[in-house]
Structures are given as structure tokens and as C-alpha cells.
Design an enzyme around this catalytic site. Structure first.
Site, PDB file in Angstrom:
ATOM      1  N   CYS A  10       0.793  -1.310   0.162  1.00 13.99           N
ATOM      2  CA  CYS A  10      -0.048  -0.168  -0.078  1.00 13.99           C
ATOM      3  C   CYS A  10       0.892   1.159  -0.239  1.00 13.99           C
ATOM      4  CB  CYS A  10      -0.942  -0.128   1.073  1.00 13.99           C
ATOM      5  SG  CYS A  10      -2.462  -1.056   0.588  1.00 13.99           S
ATOM      6  N   HIS A  58      -3.759  -5.374   0.893  1.00 17.80           N
ATOM      7  CA  HIS A  58      -3.132  -5.779   1.985  1.00 17.80           C
ATOM      8  C   HIS A  58      -2.917  -7.193   2.144  1.00 17.80           C
ATOM      9  CE1 HIS A  58      -2.685  -2.010   4.260  1.00 17.80           C
ATOM     10  NE2 HIS A  58      -3.866  -1.497   3.726  1.00 17.80           N
ATOM     11  N   GLU A 115      -1.497  -9.150   4.307  1.00 15.73           N
ATOM     12  CA  GLU A 115      -1.419  -9.583   5.747  1.00 15.73           C
ATOM     13  C   GLU A 115      -2.787  -9.542   6.325  1.00 15.73           C
ATOM     14  OE1 GLU A 115      -0.711  -6.450   4.526  1.00 15.73           O
ATOM     15  OE2 GLU A 115      -1.206  -4.927   5.660  1.00 15.73           O
ATOM     16  N   SER A 133       1.358 -14.293  36.846  1.00 18.38           N
ATOM     17  CA  SER A 133      -0.139 -13.488  37.003  1.00 18.38           C
ATOM     18  C   SER A 133      -1.086 -14.701  36.912  1.00 18.38           C
ATOM     19  CB  SER A 133      -0.162 -12.660  35.934  1.00 18.38           C
ATOM     20  OG  SER A 133      -0.149 -13.113  34.819  1.00 18.38           O
ATOM     21  N   GLY A 134      -0.809 -15.912  36.313  1.00 19.20           N
ATOM     22  CA  GLY A 134      -1.803 -16.848  35.955  1.00 19.20           C
ATOM     23  C   GLY A 134      -2.103 -16.773  34.345  1.00 19.20           C
ATOM     24  N   GLY A 135      -1.512 -15.507  33.780  1.00 24.51           N
ATOM     25  CA  GLY A 135      -1.674 -15.472  32.334  1.00 24.51           C
ATOM     26  C   GLY A 135      -0.914 -16.160  31.560  1.00 24.51           C
ATOM     27  N   VAL A 136      -0.854 -16.222  30.212  1.00 24.03           N
ATOM     28  CA  VAL A 136      -0.033 -17.072  29.289  1.00 24.03           C
ATOM     29  C   VAL A 136       1.441 -16.473  29.146  1.00 24.03           C
ATOM     30  CG1 VAL A 136       0.143 -17.974  26.966  1.00 24.03           C
ATOM     31  CG2 VAL A 136      -2.165 -16.823  27.805  1.00 24.03           C
ATOM     32  N   ASP A 137       1.510 -15.200  29.103  1.00 20.29           N
ATOM     33  CA  ASP A 137       2.806 -14.822  29.085  1.00 20.29           C
ATOM     34  C   ASP A 137       3.821 -15.297  30.141  1.00 20.29           C
ATOM     35  OD1 ASP A 137       1.852 -13.761  26.739  1.00 20.29           O
ATOM     36  OD2 ASP A 137       1.822 -11.648  27.408  1.00 20.29           O
ATOM     37  N   SER A 138       3.611 -14.636  31.452  1.00 17.09           N
ATOM     38  CA  SER A 138       4.275 -15.018  32.666  1.00 17.09           C
ATOM     39  C   SER A 138       4.316 -16.453  32.553  1.00 17.09           C
ATOM     40  CB  SER A 138       3.943 -14.317  33.745  1.00 17.09           C
ATOM     41  OG  SER A 138       2.639 -14.969  34.209  1.00 17.09           O
ATOM     42  N   SER A 139       3.278 -17.239  32.521  1.00 14.72           N
ATOM     43  CA  SER A 139       3.347 -18.686  32.862  1.00 14.72           C
ATOM     44  C   SER A 139       4.462 -19.319  31.567  1.00 14.72           C
ATOM     45  CB  SER A 139       1.945 -19.643  32.468  1.00 14.72           C
ATOM     46  OG  SER A 139       1.356 -18.842  33.326  1.00 14.72           O
TER      47      SER A 139
END
Ligand code: XMP
Length: 534
Positions: free
Chosen positions: A78, A165, A167, A219-225
């Protein structure tokens, strides 16, 4: 490691280009348009992104093409395509009406960029300008019924431009186009995979950390786990994880997640600080004050626990790539967003370790899978740090938290259990978001939970309405249900959940959760609303 550089001219879809390239198992970096890494020997190709600007306008973003022209293959998307046409001697002009939506390609010429495309391949257009003349030495390779130069190539240089686009998922052969560019044209080896990432990162962590100890807030979240499991693989019990219960987690979340972490072999300290948070939050209504109290309270608890760990020199965080990408706004100013525990490393004199800092969210999930983590941890929805505090409108009491936890639990369990069949574009969208589902007869069966970005219940604790239960009049609080689809939480749409599902959940909540006599469904999109109510 060989890489593609994506120069960002401020389009909303720049990050998507990066994700698509990574899906091809090719490493890439997104950098602001004026920060091309000139001396990086690993660069094998350059992609120029789209932009909300016009390339002929006074405020347009320009680059010095001498840095890249003739040195690397270039693909302009674009604005990127228009900027090259404009700079190299062609013409770009405003279009009468904005080209927006689906279109079909007609091919003028065999070209390596379009190799393998389906006849009339569908593409997604979104631009207000159009190229009206190509520069000398360039030729058109595909058109649509309204855009003459939908795709062009240089006659004898490795330069291509597309005015659509590739993507976005509506461009059916979009990933193929990027593959043709990255693999066939740039010579990429597609050797960036979760397993390779894990091996390489484990080595890097060991080099960075040596014999020092590392602490990490879960935190229980995906990233920190995922960060924790990766670090655990690298340094074992030199890692101590701290998981704080602020009393504002989902129902049973503290015990369930703690058990999951223990099963994964993590050295984890669970700290139940609910009472501290409840007493500090008592009587507080104002959302931003709630956030500040919870943020400061977390730092207190975390610091106190961390001090007990002798020899800790590093603080690990689950920071991911989109948290760090310097995204451009239209004024050209670079905005840096970094939303993890601000100030904590400096305050505690710790060095930072961020093993996921190059990954997009879907890659974090792929890495989690390759590390053998359970699917329910990997596909978890995002959950705000201040937890249910920003979903209880009004002040916080343990009783209100209990009511909201019960209602939320019914909603979330329902979303996990209710499956629907998807086909066509809907199925492709879900699969492209990284949901693991098997296609059978052109259909996939996916839970509502896996079809949406995030969901939760909100307790309108300052509002009461009249109801009737049996022969009794009730005068209780309403609960609102919120479920949204999104790609990045910057924008979101309310999820079109089936009526039958909403009816079942509403009945269950009103029948089972004492204190609630009415359930509403939030049908606001973001913007103008936000995902959370506070
Ligand atoms: P909004 O409400 O701004 O939310 O549309 C966008 C995303 O951010 C999450 N969120 C937070 N996450 N601390 C967090 O860690 C917060 O204070 C916070 N506020 C909102 C929200 O859940 C959504 O995913």
C-alpha cells in the site's frame, strides 16, 4: 539469524505483517520507518508497510532509498508501494472514493511474487490514493476491476509493490505472497520455529544469568506462565516464582493455577494477600484509585517475598514483542508502551530478564505447546492485573467478589462447554488466530471460549432492580456479561454469542447466584466503549 526488516509507516496492520512472516517460520523485526538497521548483516529483505498518510503530502514519511535499493529485495505494501512509485518517478493521486473491501486480481504477467495464486484471487483493499503512473523500469503484474496497478514489479531489480493488504486474512493468497517474497525472492530458510527458539533462548538465559538467582511474578496469564516454564527449563530451581492472590482473581483461580504450576515442576511460592487488598480497597469507588492501590499492594507483597530469596539478581518478566514495538502515531512521534510492573527492577536493584521479548502472542502459545504446557493454560483469555476490582462497579467487599466470582464462573464454564461449527472465512479467522482445531469436511468445531478474545461478568453493585422469584419480590443487583472479539485489544467488537447460549447462562446465573436477579449483555464495541467497564 537471518531476518526480514519491516519498516513501519504507521499502518494499523504493520504488526500483522510481522505475524504473518513469523508464521512462515522466518524471523523479522518491525522498526520505525526512519530506523533501518544499516549495519545488520543478518537482514535479507525489506518490507515497507502501509500508512494512513498520503505519500505526496507535506507530512508524508520518506526514507533514503539508497540504504536499501539494490542491496536487498524490497516489497512495498500500500503506502510502501505508493511511496516507491512516487519517489522513483511515477505518479500517485487521490482516488475519488476510498478503495475499501474485497476485490479480485487479474494477472498481467507471470511473476515470482504471485506464483501459485488462484485465478481471480481475492484481496483486501484499503487506500484513499492510487498509483496513476508507474516509474520507468517498472511494470504492472496484476490489476483489479478498479485498481490498474494492484501489483507491480521492477523490470530488472528486486522491487515489488502491492496496493492491497496481503497480511489481512481476507486476502486469500496473502500468506502465499509473503512466502514467495520471503522464501523464493529473499532466500529465507524458514528456520525460526518454537523448538529452535526454545533451544536458543535456553542457551541465552544460561549465559545471561549464570549462577545467579531469578525471581518472576506469575499472574496466571499465558505470558508469565510460558516465561516461567522456559526459565525453569534453563535454570531449574535457580528460578523462584511468586504468585500473589489479591483476592480479586476468578473463582478457584488461585488454587487451580497454583496446582497447574506445581505440576509443571515450577518452584512457586503462593502468597494469599486477599485480606490486605480487601482492607486497603474498602470504601474506594474510583477506578483509578483502585488500580493504584492494587498496583502498589502487589509491589509491597512481591518485594517482601522476593527479599526472602537470597542471591536473587534478576527479575524475569513475560514482556512480549507487541509490548515493546515502538508504534508510530500519525504525527510521527514514537510512542513507547511498556506495561509490566513499572519501576520494580530499579527499586529492588535487579536486572531484567525478558525471554519472550521477541515473540508475538500466538508464538508465545506455540512455544508453550512445544514446552508441553496444558492447553487450558495456553489458551487462557487475557485478564486485567486489577482483576475483578475493575469489574465491580462501586466499592469492593468480599461478598461482592464472591457474587461476581460465581456469576463469572458460570459464564466462563458455559463458554468453554458450548461448541459451534465454523466454516469458510470464520474458520480461517479462528485458525489463523492460533486456535488448535481439526478441519473435517471443511468445518471446524470450536468452543465459544476459543472463538473470542476475552469475556467476563461485571457486577453493577450500585444498581438495584426489582424482580420476582417464586412468589417473592426481589430487589438485587444486575450482572452484565461482556464478551469481545479482537486481534490486539486496541479495538474490539462485541461477540455475537448465540441467543440460546445467553438464555441458558442468564437462567443459570439468576437461579444459582444469590444477590443477582437480572443479567444484561453488553453490546458496545471499542471504541467508543472499552473492554473493561472501569
Ligand atoms: P480496555 O478496557 O482498555 O482493555 O479496553 C484493554 C485490555 O487491557 C486489559 N486491561 C488491563 N490489564 N491492567 C492490566 O493488566 C489494567 O489496569 C487493565 N485495564 C484493562 C483488559 O482486560 C483488556 O484485555
Amino acid at each position: 539469524m537471518e531476518k526480514i526488516i519491516i519498516l513501519d509507516f504507521g499502518s494499523q496492520t504493520t504488526q500483522l505483517i510481522g505475524r504473518r512472516v513469523r508464521e512462515l517460520n522466518m524471523f523479522c523485526e518491525i522498526v520505525p520507518y526512519n530506523k533501518f538497521p544499516q549495519n545488520d548483516p543478518d537482514v535479507i529483505g525489506v518490507i515497507l508497510s502501509g500508512s494512513p498518510l498520503s505519500c505526496y503530502a507535506d507530512d508524508a514519511f520518506h526514507i533514503d532509498f539508497d540504504m536499501i535499493r539494490g542491496k536487498y529485495p524490497i516489497l512495498g505494501i500500500c503506502y510502501g508501494a505508493q511511496l516507491m512509485a512516487h519517489t522513483f518517478g511515477g505518479k500517485v493521486e487521490p482516488e475519488g472514493t476510498r478503495e475499501y473491501g474485497r476485490a479480485n486480481l487479474e494477472f498481467m504477467d507471470e511473476n515470482p511474487l504471485l506464483k501459485g495464486f488462484a485465478p481471480n484471487s481475492q484481496v483486501w483493499m484499503s487506500h484513499g490514493d492510487t498509483i496513476t503512473r508507474l516509474p520507468e523500469g517498472f511494470h504492472v503484474i496484476a490489476s483489479t476491476s478498479t485498481v490498474k496497478y494492484a501489483a507491480y514489479a521492477a523490470d530488472s531489480e528486486k522491487i515489488w509493490g502491492v496496493q492491497y493488504h496481503p497480511e489481512v486474512f481476507h486476502s486469500i493468497d496473502g500468506t502465499l505472497l509473503l512466502k514467495n517474497f520471503v522464501v523464493d525472492i529473499c532466500g529465507g530458510h524458514q528456520d525460526w520455529s518454537p523448538a529452535v527458539f526454545v533451544d536458543q533462548t535456553v542457551k541465552e538465559i544460561r549465559e545471561q544469568v549464570g549462577d545467579d538467582k531469578v525471581i518472576l511474578g506469575l499472574s496466571g496469564g499465558v505470558d508469565s506462565s510460558v516465561a516461567a516454564v522456559l526459565l525453569n527449563k534453563a535454570i531449574g530451581d535457580h528460578l523462584t516464582c511468586i504468585f500473589v492472590n489479591n483476592g480479586l482473581l476468578r473463582k478457584n483461580e488461585f488454587s487451580d493455577v497454583l496446582r497447574d504450576y506445581e505440576c509443571l515442576g515450577l518452584n512457586v511460592v503462593g502468597v494469599d494477600a486477599s485480606q490486605k487488598f480487601y482492607s486497603e480497597l474498602a470504601g474506594v469507588h474510583e477506578p483509578e484509585r483502585k488500580r493504584k492501590i492494587i498496583g502498589a499492594g502487589f509491589i509491597d507483597v512481591f518485594e517482601a517475598e522476593a527479599k526472602k530469596i537470597e542471591g536473587a539478581r534478576f527479575l524475569a518478566q513475560g514482556t512480549i514483542y507487541p509490548d515493546r514495538i515502538e508504534s508510530l502515531n500519525i504525527t510521527g512521534k514514537v510512542i513507547k508502551s511498556h506495561h509490566n510492573v513499572g519501576g520494580l527492577p530499579e527499586k529492588m536493584g535487579l536486572k531484567l530478564c525478558e525471554p519472550l521479548k521477541w515473540l508475538f502472542k500466538d508464538e508465545v502459545r506455540r512455544v508453550g505447546r512445544s514446552l508441553g504446557m496444558p492447553e487450558h493454560l495456553i489458551t487462557r483469555h487475557p485478564f486485567p492485573g486489577p482483576g475483578l476490582a475493575v469489574r465491580i462497579l462501586g466499592d469492593i467487599t468480599p461478598e461482592k467478589v464472591r457474587i461476581l466470582q460465581d456469576a463469572d464462573d458460570i459464564f466462563i464454564k458455559g463458554l468453554r462447554e458450548w461448541k459451534t461449527k465454523l466454516s469458510g472465512e470464520e474458520a480461517r479467522r479462528v485458525l489463523q488466530a492460533g486456535v488448535p482445531a481439526d478441519m473435517k469436511d471443511g468445518e471446524i468445531e470450536v468452543s465459544l471460549y476459543d472463538q473470542i478474545w476475552q469475556a467476563g461478568a461485571i457486577l453493577l453493585s450500585d444498581v438495584k432492580s426489582v424482580g420476582v422469584m417464586g412468589d417473592e419480590r426481589t430487589y438485587e443487583n444486575p450482572v452484565a456479561l461482556r464478551a469481545v472479539t479482537s486481534a490486539d485489544a486496541m479495538t474490539a467488537d462485541w461477540a455475537k454469542l448465540p441467543y440460546e447460549f445467553l438464555a441458558e447462562v442468564s437462567n443459570k446465573i439468576i437461579r444459582n447466584v444469590k444477590g443477582v436477579n437480572r443479567v444484561c449483555y453488553d453490546i458496545s464495541s471499542k471504541p467508543p466503549a472499552t473492554i473493561e467497564w472501569e
